[in-house]
Design a protein around this motif. Structure first.
Motif, PDB file in Angstrom:
ATOM      1  N   PRO A 103       6.449  37.532  17.564  1.00  0.00           N
ATOM      2  CA  PRO A 103       5.528  37.525  18.710  1.00  0.00           C
ATOM      3  C   PRO A 103       4.327  36.613  18.503  1.00  0.00           C
ATOM      4  CG  PRO A 103       5.253  39.536  17.412  1.00  0.00           C
ATOM      5  CD  PRO A 103       6.473  38.840  16.878  1.00  0.00           C
ATOM      6  N   PHE A 104       4.035  35.842  19.553  1.00  0.00           N
ATOM      7  CA  PHE A 104       2.854  34.979  19.519  1.00  0.00           C
ATOM      8  C   PHE A 104       2.190  34.935  20.893  1.00  0.00           C
ATOM      9  CE2 PHE A 104       0.685  30.739  19.291  1.00  0.00           C
ATOM     10  CZ  PHE A 104      -0.243  31.095  18.337  1.00  0.00           C
ATOM     11  N   ILE A 105       2.927  34.468  21.917  1.00  0.00           N
ATOM     12  CA  ILE A 105       2.353  34.427  23.259  1.00  0.00           C
ATOM     13  C   ILE A 105       3.086  35.398  24.183  1.00  0.00           C
ATOM     14  CG2 ILE A 105       1.802  33.008  25.266  1.00  0.00           C
ATOM     15  CD1 ILE A 105       1.359  30.679  23.419  1.00  0.00           C
ATOM     16  N   ILE A 106       4.366  35.101  24.519  1.00  0.00           N
ATOM     17  CA  ILE A 106       5.046  36.084  25.380  1.00  0.00           C
ATOM     18  C   ILE A 106       5.318  37.362  24.578  1.00  0.00           C
ATOM     19  CG2 ILE A 106       6.090  34.312  26.834  1.00  0.00           C
ATOM     20  CD1 ILE A 106       8.822  35.253  25.649  1.00  0.00           C
ATOM     21  N   GLY A 107       5.453  37.226  23.260  1.00  0.00           N
ATOM     22  CA  GLY A 107       5.612  38.418  22.438  1.00  0.00           C
ATOM     23  C   GLY A 107       4.361  39.288  22.481  1.00  0.00           C
ATOM     24  N   ALA A 108       3.191  38.643  22.471  1.00  0.00           N
ATOM     25  CA  ALA A 108       1.936  39.397  22.567  1.00  0.00           C
ATOM     26  C   ALA A 108       1.828  40.063  23.933  1.00  0.00           C
ATOM     27  CB  ALA A 108       0.750  38.466  22.340  1.00  0.00           C
ATOM     28  N   TYR A 109       2.255  39.362  24.967  1.00  0.00           N
ATOM     29  CA  TYR A 109       2.237  39.952  26.308  1.00  0.00           C
ATOM     30  C   TYR A 109       3.246  41.095  26.391  1.00  0.00           C
ATOM     31  CZ  TYR A 109       1.937  40.264  31.388  1.00  0.00           C
ATOM     32  OH  TYR A 109       1.742  40.714  32.667  1.00  0.00           O
ATOM     33  N   GLY A 110       4.406  40.900  25.757  1.00  0.00           N
ATOM     34  CA  GLY A 110       5.397  41.967  25.718  1.00  0.00           C
ATOM     35  C   GLY A 110       4.866  43.193  24.988  1.00  0.00           C
ATOM     36  N   VAL A 127      -2.469  36.144  15.146  1.00  0.00           N
ATOM     37  CA  VAL A 127      -1.244  36.737  14.594  1.00  0.00           C
ATOM     38  C   VAL A 127      -1.553  38.114  14.007  1.00  0.00           C
ATOM     39  CG1 VAL A 127       0.496  36.505  12.761  1.00  0.00           C
ATOM     40  CG2 VAL A 127      -0.087  34.532  14.189  1.00  0.00           C
ATOM     41  N   ARG A 128      -2.647  38.216  13.261  1.00  0.00           N
ATOM     42  CA  ARG A 128      -3.049  39.505  12.666  1.00  0.00           C
ATOM     43  C   ARG A 128      -3.329  40.531  13.754  1.00  0.00           C
ATOM     44  NH1 ARG A 128      -8.159  38.953   9.133  1.00  0.00           N
ATOM     45  NH2 ARG A 128      -9.062  38.576  11.193  1.00  0.00           N
ATOM     46  N   ARG A 129      -3.996  40.126  14.818  1.00  0.00           N
ATOM     47  CA  ARG A 129      -4.314  41.040  15.914  1.00  0.00           C
ATOM     48  C   ARG A 129      -3.035  41.569  16.561  1.00  0.00           C
ATOM     49  NH1 ARG A 129      -8.375  41.929  19.867  1.00  0.00           N
ATOM     50  NH2 ARG A 129      -7.551  42.242  21.982  1.00  0.00           N
ATOM     51  N   VAL A 130      -2.083  40.660  16.828  1.00  0.00           N
ATOM     52  CA  VAL A 130      -0.834  41.066  17.474  1.00  0.00           C
ATOM     53  C   VAL A 130      -0.075  42.052  16.594  1.00  0.00           C
ATOM     54  CG1 VAL A 130       1.432  40.262  18.242  1.00  0.00           C
ATOM     55  CG2 VAL A 130      -0.631  38.974  18.862  1.00  0.00           C
ATOM     56  N   ARG A 166      -1.242  45.669  16.154  1.00  0.00           N
ATOM     57  CA  ARG A 166      -1.084  46.581  17.296  1.00  0.00           C
ATOM     58  C   ARG A 166       0.356  47.074  17.456  1.00  0.00           C
ATOM     59  NH1 ARG A 166      -5.184  44.911  22.162  1.00  0.00           N
ATOM     60  NH2 ARG A 166      -7.079  44.964  20.904  1.00  0.00           N
ATOM     61  N   ALA A 167       1.285  46.495  16.705  1.00  0.00           N
ATOM     62  CA  ALA A 167       2.666  46.974  16.755  1.00  0.00           C
ATOM     63  C   ALA A 167       2.788  48.241  15.912  1.00  0.00           C
ATOM     64  CB  ALA A 167       3.613  45.901  16.229  1.00  0.00           C
ATOM     65  N   ASP A 168       3.761  49.076  16.226  1.00  0.00           N
ATOM     66  CA  ASP A 168       3.953  50.306  15.451  1.00  0.00           C
ATOM     67  C   ASP A 168       4.457  50.015  14.048  1.00  0.00           C
ATOM     68  OD1 ASP A 168       3.263  52.357  17.414  1.00  0.00           O
ATOM     69  OD2 ASP A 168       4.993  51.611  18.519  1.00  0.00           O
ATOM     70  N   ARG A 169       5.255  48.938  13.899  1.00  0.00           N
ATOM     71  CA  ARG A 169       5.734  48.538  12.574  1.00  0.00           C
ATOM     72  C   ARG A 169       5.977  47.038  12.587  1.00  0.00           C
ATOM     73  NH1 ARG A 169      10.122  51.598   8.777  1.00  0.00           N
ATOM     74  NH2 ARG A 169       8.499  53.152   9.119  1.00  0.00           N
ATOM     75  N   THR A 170       5.546  46.375  11.510  1.00  0.00           N
ATOM     76  CA  THR A 170       5.826  44.949  11.344  1.00  0.00           C
ATOM     77  C   THR A 170       6.832  44.778  10.219  1.00  0.00           C
ATOM     78  OG1 THR A 170       3.756  44.054  12.227  1.00  0.00           O
ATOM     79  CG2 THR A 170       4.865  42.753  10.548  1.00  0.00           C
ATOM     80  N   LEU A 171       7.839  43.955  10.452  1.00  0.00           N
ATOM     81  CA  LEU A 171       8.848  43.662   9.441  1.00  0.00           C
ATOM     82  C   LEU A 171       8.711  42.205   9.019  1.00  0.00           C
ATOM     83  CD1 LEU A 171      11.937  45.464  11.035  1.00  0.00           C
ATOM     84  CD2 LEU A 171      10.219  46.388   9.461  1.00  0.00           C
ATOM     85  N   ALA A 172       8.526  41.979   7.727  1.00  0.00           N
ATOM     86  CA  ALA A 172       8.384  40.633   7.173  1.00  0.00           C
ATOM     87  C   ALA A 172       9.604  40.316   6.314  1.00  0.00           C
ATOM     88  CB  ALA A 172       7.107  40.530   6.345  1.00  0.00           C
ATOM     89  N   PRO A 173      10.043  39.055   6.276  1.00  0.00           N
ATOM     90  CA  PRO A 173      11.318  38.726   5.647  1.00  0.00           C
ATOM     91  C   PRO A 173      11.299  38.516   4.143  1.00  0.00           C
ATOM     92  CG  PRO A 173      10.415  36.789   6.683  1.00  0.00           C
ATOM     93  CD  PRO A 173       9.475  37.911   7.000  1.00  0.00           C
ATOM     94  N   SER A 174      10.122  38.484   3.531  1.00  0.00           N
ATOM     95  CA  SER A 174      10.064  38.220   2.094  1.00  0.00           C
ATOM     96  C   SER A 174       8.872  38.933   1.481  1.00  0.00           C
ATOM     97  CB  SER A 174       9.938  36.713   1.832  1.00  0.00           C
ATOM     98  OG  SER A 174       8.716  36.213   2.363  1.00  0.00           O
ATOM     99  N   VAL A 204      -0.293  42.106   4.416  1.00  0.00           N
ATOM    100  CA  VAL A 204      -1.058  43.249   3.912  1.00  0.00           C
ATOM    101  C   VAL A 204      -2.453  42.809   3.483  1.00  0.00           C
ATOM    102  CG1 VAL A 204      -1.194  44.962   2.063  1.00  0.00           C
ATOM    103  CG2 VAL A 204       0.974  44.583   3.249  1.00  0.00           C
ATOM    104  N   GLN A 205      -2.531  41.705   2.745  1.00  0.00           N
ATOM    105  CA  GLN A 205      -3.841  41.198   2.319  1.00  0.00           C
ATOM    106  C   GLN A 205      -4.688  40.770   3.505  1.00  0.00           C
ATOM    107  OE1 GLN A 205      -2.961  38.125  -0.583  1.00  0.00           O
ATOM    108  NE2 GLN A 205      -2.809  39.614  -2.261  1.00  0.00           N
ATOM    109  N   GLY A 206      -4.023  40.370   4.593  1.00  0.00           N
ATOM    110  CA  GLY A 206      -4.745  39.969   5.798  1.00  0.00           C
ATOM    111  C   GLY A 206      -5.164  41.132   6.665  1.00  0.00           C
TER     112      GLY A 206
END
Length: 370
Positions: free
Chosen positions: A88-95, A135-138, A141-149, A157-159
């Motif tokens: 998510p960045f633009i339409i993902g943030a709107y979504g 990106v950090r703000r978006v 606000r999600a219930d869970r973020t999944l990162a690939p590495s 996490v540090q951010g």
């Protein structure tokens, strides 16, 4: 699924979204895809709502979606159990905003280091801090973020992003396989029998493809697969390399399997799918000691890492593999073994059975308390 990029675009975000959609459909789930840019309004029977978009200089083939009231309307009509936000960045943030307004749980996939990419372009470089804050703000606000590495998990996490979990990527073992090695193609590319070293990916500033110039004095043939805004300048700066353009499907799989060494030069990869595809093709790999490749390459076991900030380090890593064929074969075999459990069905099943399930359970608990 709200996808920042989807077919017919070809990139990591679109590829991951497609595999997730395929597996969800195979498991009997109902899905609505909301995606940026023009394209078909269905995918495998799944409806695809196309949001308004615009092209970014240097990346015009990757449309950027715009906020559109039709996204929230479609979401409200579909009444999903969960909203999957693909990079998510633009339409993902709107979504995400729409999902929160409708009281829907969300899983956000962090896939692209947009701030890192921005630093490679003069007209975006000054915006990298602002991009990271967004990106950090978006993701916060999600219930869970999944990162690939592991590296991208640590970065988030540090951010200050909460509730970050590791979720890797799959590889198509039916497509990428050592059996696709074509000796006729190898003789055509390297008539004198020199080892073939290849790069596969976008030809753009953030991929650092110019570092392949370090291999100019090695006894090898360099092959570059892909396209992008830097192709013309790279052809000038790498006159001895063979540029094959964009390749897909069985053609790409045959090229991967025909390499002796695969090299990825980019420093800002949150995962680096092409390293997995090379490993699945039975090829020894070299990648930067940064980002996603740190999880994929165990130095000396299934490949080698080079130091992005140290000139000549890529040269030394590739030379070590070229000079020692037996070690190269051993590392290639270890890389092939590593990916055998990393199929897309297995990876998406983990997404559904663990991450989706946890988020849905937590959302149900909150509703009970309310």
């Amino acid at each position: 699924m709200v996808a920042e990029s989807f077919l017919p675009q070809i990139n990591g975000v679109a590829n991951t979204a497609r595999h997730v959609a395929d597996r969800l459909l195979a498991r009997g789930h109902e899905l609505l895809i909301i995606a940026a840019g023009p394209g078909p309004d269905t995918y495998g029977g799944i409806p695809v709502l196309r949001a308004r978009s615009f092209g970014v200089p240097g990346y015009k083939e990757f449309p950027v979606g715009l906020p559109d009231p039709s996204i929230e309307r479609a979401m409200a009509e579909f009444k999903p159990d969960l909203v999957h936000l693909a990079s998510p960045f633009i339409i993902g943030a709107y979504g995400l905003r729409s999902a929160r307004k409708l009281g829907l749980p969300t899983v956000a996939i962090f896939q692209t280091d947009i701030a890192g990419f921005a630093r490679q372009y003069p007209w975006f470089a000054a915006a990298d801090r602002g991009i990271w804050r967004w990106v950090r703000r978006v993701h916060s606000r999600a219930d869970r973020t999944l990162a690939p590495s592991s590296a991208s998990v640590q970065q988030l996490v540090q951010g200050g992003v909460p509730n970050v979990h590791l979720w890797g990527r799959g590889v198509n073992l039916d497509l990428f396989d050592p059996k696709h090695r074509d000796e006729n193609w190898r003789r055509e590319i390297s008539p004198d029998g020199r080892p073939i070293v290849g790069y596969v990916g976008r030809l753009a500033a953030e991929k650092k493809v110019r570092r392949l110039a370090e291999l100019s004095d090695l006894n090898c043939k360099v092959v570059i697969v892909g396209d992008g805004p830097d192709r013309a300048s790279l052809e000038n700066s790498l006159p001895n390399a063979t540029f094959l353009g964009m390749r897909r499907g069985a053609d790409l799989a045959s090229i991967f399997a025909g390499l002796d060494v695969f090299v990825h030069t980019g420093e800002h990869e949150t995962f680096c799918q092409t390293i997995q595809e090379a490993q699945a093709s039975g090829v020894a790999t070299v990648g930067p000691a940064a980002g996603g490749p740190l999880d994929l390459i165990q130095p000396g076991t299934n490949g080698l890492l080079f130091e992005p900030g140290r000139p000549g380090s890529l040269h030394h890593a590739v030379k070590a593999l070229l000079d020692h064929p037996m070690a190269r074969a051993r590392m290639a075999a270890a890389g092939l073994e590593r990916v055998q459990t990393r199929t897309w069905p297995a990876v998406v099943d983990d997404l559904v059975d663990r991450h989706y399930a946890d988020v849905l359970r937590d959302a149900a608990a909150v509703r009970r308390v309310a």
